[in-house]
Design a protein around this motif. Structure first.
Motif, PDB file in Angstrom:
ATOM      1  N   GLN A 118      53.240   0.223  35.073  1.00 13.16           N
ATOM      2  CA  GLN A 118      52.345   0.457  33.942  1.00 13.16           C
ATOM      3  C   GLN A 118      51.083  -0.363  34.187  1.00 13.16           C
ATOM      4  O   GLN A 118      51.149  -1.454  34.768  1.00 13.16           O
ATOM      5  CB  GLN A 118      53.002   0.019  32.627  1.00 13.16           C
ATOM      6  N   ILE A 119      49.946   0.151  33.720  1.00 12.38           N
ATOM      7  CA  ILE A 119      48.658  -0.520  33.937  1.00 12.38           C
ATOM      8  C   ILE A 119      48.315  -1.363  32.707  1.00 12.38           C
ATOM      9  O   ILE A 119      48.355  -0.869  31.578  1.00 12.38           O
ATOM     10  CB  ILE A 119      47.524   0.496  34.168  1.00 12.38           C
ATOM     11  N   PHE A 120      47.962  -2.622  32.952  1.00 13.30           N
ATOM     12  CA  PHE A 120      47.617  -3.535  31.859  1.00 13.30           C
ATOM     13  C   PHE A 120      46.196  -4.052  31.981  1.00 13.30           C
ATOM     14  O   PHE A 120      45.704  -4.314  33.104  1.00 13.30           O
ATOM     15  CB  PHE A 120      48.565  -4.744  31.842  1.00 13.30           C
ATOM     16  N   TYR A 121      45.591  -4.209  30.816  1.00 12.02           N
ATOM     17  CA  TYR A 121      44.381  -5.003  30.702  1.00 12.02           C
ATOM     18  C   TYR A 121      44.820  -6.415  30.339  1.00 12.02           C
ATOM     19  O   TYR A 121      45.525  -6.622  29.355  1.00 12.02           O
ATOM     20  CB  TYR A 121      43.483  -4.427  29.597  1.00 12.02           C
ATOM     21  N   GLY A 122      44.436  -7.381  31.149  1.00 15.24           N
ATOM     22  CA  GLY A 122      44.765  -8.787  30.895  1.00 15.24           C
ATOM     23  C   GLY A 122      43.520  -9.510  30.414  1.00 15.24           C
ATOM     24  O   GLY A 122      42.568  -9.676  31.188  1.00 15.24           O
ATOM     25  N   GLU A 123      43.536  -9.885  29.169  1.00 14.39           N
ATOM     26  CA  GLU A 123      42.391 -10.597  28.577  1.00 14.39           C
ATOM     27  C   GLU A 123      42.675 -12.092  28.603  1.00 14.39           C
ATOM     28  O   GLU A 123      43.748 -12.538  28.175  1.00 14.39           O
ATOM     29  CB  GLU A 123      42.199 -10.115  27.133  1.00 14.39           C
ATOM     30  N   PHE A 124      41.715 -12.877  29.127  1.00 14.34           N
ATOM     31  CA  PHE A 124      41.887 -14.337  29.179  1.00 14.34           C
ATOM     32  C   PHE A 124      40.786 -15.069  28.427  1.00 14.34           C
ATOM     33  O   PHE A 124      40.784 -16.299  28.369  1.00 14.34           O
ATOM     34  CB  PHE A 124      41.923 -14.799  30.645  1.00 14.34           C
ATOM     35  N   ASP A 125      39.849 -14.326  27.860  1.00 11.05           N
ATOM     36  CA  ASP A 125      38.762 -14.938  27.079  1.00 11.05           C
ATOM     37  C   ASP A 125      38.256 -13.900  26.076  1.00 11.05           C
ATOM     38  O   ASP A 125      37.142 -13.382  26.211  1.00 11.05           O
ATOM     39  CB  ASP A 125      37.637 -15.408  28.014  1.00 11.05           C
ATOM     40  N   GLY A 126      39.095 -13.610  25.102  1.00  8.14           N
ATOM     41  CA  GLY A 126      38.859 -12.498  24.201  1.00  8.14           C
ATOM     42  C   GLY A 126      37.983 -12.842  22.998  1.00  8.14           C
ATOM     43  O   GLY A 126      37.124 -13.699  23.073  1.00  8.14           O
ATOM     44  N   ARG A 127      38.197 -12.135  21.944  1.00  3.61           N
ATOM     45  CA  ARG A 127      37.462 -12.298  20.685  1.00  3.61           C
ATOM     46  C   ARG A 127      36.016 -11.807  20.815  1.00  3.61           C
ATOM     47  O   ARG A 127      35.126 -12.310  20.161  1.00  3.61           O
ATOM     48  CB  ARG A 127      37.522 -13.770  20.222  1.00  3.61           C
ATOM     49  N   ARG A 128      35.836 -10.824  21.739  1.00  2.00           N
ATOM     50  CA  ARG A 128      34.547 -10.125  21.832  1.00  2.00           C
ATOM     51  C   ARG A 128      34.769  -8.824  22.587  1.00  2.00           C
ATOM     52  O   ARG A 128      35.795  -8.631  23.226  1.00  2.00           O
ATOM     53  CB  ARG A 128      33.497 -10.985  22.535  1.00  2.00           C
ATOM     54  N   ARG A 129      33.787  -7.917  22.503  1.00  2.00           N
ATOM     55  CA  ARG A 129      33.915  -6.595  23.107  1.00  2.00           C
ATOM     56  C   ARG A 129      33.753  -6.690  24.619  1.00  2.00           C
ATOM     57  O   ARG A 129      32.787  -7.278  25.105  1.00  2.00           O
ATOM     58  CB  ARG A 129      32.858  -5.651  22.531  1.00  2.00           C
ATOM     59  N   LYS A 130      34.727  -6.129  25.331  1.00  2.06           N
ATOM     60  CA  LYS A 130      34.687  -6.129  26.790  1.00  2.06           C
ATOM     61  C   LYS A 130      35.182  -4.775  27.303  1.00  2.06           C
ATOM     62  O   LYS A 130      35.859  -4.053  26.597  1.00  2.06           O
ATOM     63  CB  LYS A 130      35.534  -7.291  27.334  1.00  2.06           C
ATOM     64  N   ARG A 131      34.847  -4.504  28.559  1.00  2.00           N
ATOM     65  CA  ARG A 131      35.049  -3.159  29.102  1.00  2.00           C
ATOM     66  C   ARG A 131      35.902  -3.111  30.355  1.00  2.00           C
ATOM     67  O   ARG A 131      35.883  -4.053  31.154  1.00  2.00           O
ATOM     68  CB  ARG A 131      33.697  -2.565  29.515  1.00  2.00           C
ATOM     69  N   VAL A 132      36.553  -1.968  30.534  1.00  3.20           N
ATOM     70  CA  VAL A 132      37.253  -1.608  31.771  1.00  3.20           C
ATOM     71  C   VAL A 132      36.627  -0.311  32.277  1.00  3.20           C
ATOM     72  O   VAL A 132      36.327   0.581  31.479  1.00  3.20           O
ATOM     73  CB  VAL A 132      38.758  -1.420  31.494  1.00  3.20           C
ATOM     74  N   LEU A 133      36.443  -0.223  33.589  1.00  4.76           N
ATOM     75  CA  LEU A 133      35.900   0.988  34.202  1.00  4.76           C
ATOM     76  C   LEU A 133      37.031   1.808  34.816  1.00  4.76           C
ATOM     77  O   LEU A 133      37.886   1.257  35.525  1.00  4.76           O
ATOM     78  CB  LEU A 133      34.897   0.615  35.303  1.00  4.76           C
ATOM     79  N   VAL A 134      37.006   3.100  34.555  1.00  2.57           N
ATOM     80  CA  VAL A 134      37.911   4.049  35.208  1.00  2.57           C
ATOM     81  C   VAL A 134      37.048   4.975  36.057  1.00  2.57           C
ATOM     82  O   VAL A 134      36.166   5.665  35.515  1.00  2.57           O
ATOM     83  CB  VAL A 134      38.708   4.870  34.176  1.00  2.57           C
ATOM     84  N   LYS A 135      37.253   4.959  37.348  1.00  6.72           N
ATOM     85  CA  LYS A 135      36.501   5.831  38.261  1.00  6.72           C
ATOM     86  C   LYS A 135      37.502   6.622  39.079  1.00  6.72           C
ATOM     87  O   LYS A 135      38.398   6.036  39.706  1.00  6.72           O
ATOM     88  CB  LYS A 135      35.612   4.993  39.191  1.00  6.72           C
ATOM     89  N   ILE A 136      37.353   7.930  39.067  1.00  6.80           N
ATOM     90  CA  ILE A 136      38.293   8.798  39.791  1.00  6.80           C
ATOM     91  C   ILE A 136      37.501   9.608  40.799  1.00  6.80           C
ATOM     92  O   ILE A 136      36.449  10.160  40.473  1.00  6.80           O
ATOM     93  CB  ILE A 136      39.028   9.748  38.820  1.00  6.80           C
ATOM     94  N   ILE A 137      38.005   9.670  42.025  1.00  7.03           N
ATOM     95  CA  ILE A 137      37.427  10.590  43.000  1.00  7.03           C
ATOM     96  C   ILE A 137      38.552  11.416  43.616  1.00  7.03           C
ATOM     97  O   ILE A 137      39.686  10.952  43.747  1.00  7.03           O
ATOM     98  CB  ILE A 137      36.614   9.880  44.114  1.00  7.03           C
TER      99      ILE A 137
END
Lengths: 139, 139, 139
Positions: A118-137
């Motif tokens: 399973q794919i996880f986002y691991g946040e280590f300095d949260g409490r603000r808006r942050k992004r993950v990029l998904v790029k598919i080719i």
């Protein structure tokens, strides 16, 4: 060759958390229409990770304890980086242990996963808006 | 764009081991006929790694000692994950340090490697059948 | 599908250092003419890393201190690998923590980066010529 790009946004209310983002990546893949190729999923911020492991709550607590042992948040003054006014030097280290990105094979229009991946986002300095990029080719 | 997929199966008789899988990945690449592109090699299980380093026995013993220091197997009760009946929480941590996957360039039909690069399967919870995925895309 | 390959050479005068190689990778991307795809940037040597993080000097010193805690260079005799005549076993470990490679999305002919992402060459056993591979595939 087709390509697809999407940003996933998160606003974690705590300093640290692990979020299962597999369904969001699967939705991207479906939207892309790509059947064969590779998907890159990466944190766009340098105090967060994207990694693949088990969706088991006890394990996530173990990860959190273990990362705190390897790179403690406090005392914040032990890190030179924090003299810039930040308090997140530990997050830059935790993210290196867990990794910035994963690359996953796409086969027959699906994420080509083993039984427990399973794919996880691991946040280590949260409490603000942050992004993950998904790029598919692929095609 | 061409794509190729193969699973490599392993059944390591010990809890932990490092296996050089470079010849198997090269055989996949030859079978694929792909001359230019990328190959993704990833553990399909979450207590194992695929990584690139040196094929030197002393180094592998050093890795094993070092990973045991960073995330000891025992006492198994120190990990919450092991309360589910597992005893492999340490393996989930060791795998994060060593990594899930490698992506290698393919140039002129070969793995585009530096002088000592070799691909390893890192097993941290063996004694059962487990898989590695080889996915190649290119032309 | 187009592909592009270039080697970047470094000769770091100290044992350890972090070099920002983002402009060099951007120059490769421009030279390639590729607008959509993926770029792989990897150390071709097994005692060096390529990773993405912040270009902040204090943080780099923190990384260096922290990696020395996790895998100390001395005493060199504590590592079996060093009995081969090497003194760089610690460098093989530091490189695993920081990683061998990054894969970055290419969108509209640019590295598709978050606000602070920069690519670094992490040298852990310098004072000789070593290489990084840049491989780009896309269209």
């Amino acid at each position: 060759m087709k390509s697809y790009r999407k940003e996933l946004w998160f606003n974690v209310p705590t300093r640290r958390a692990f979020l299962n983002i597999t369904p969001k990546v699967e939705a991207c893949l479906y939207e892309s229409g790509i059947q064969e190729g590779l998907v890159l999923v990466n944190a766009m911020h340098i105090t967060a990770s994207v990694f693949i492991n088990d969706d088991e709550r006890g394990l996530h607590q173990d990860y959190d304890d273990w990362l705190e042992e390897l790179a403690p948040h406090e005392p914040v003054g032990r890190y030179r980086h924090n003299r810039t006014g930040e308090d997140n030097a530990d997050a830059h280290m935790k993210r290196q242990v867990m990794g910035r990105e994963v690359v996953v094979a796409i086969t027959d229009g699906s994420l080509d996963f083993g039984p427990w991946e399973q794919i996880f986002y691991g946040e280590f300095d949260g409490r603000r808006r942050k992004r993950v990029l998904v790029k598919i080719i692929g095609e």
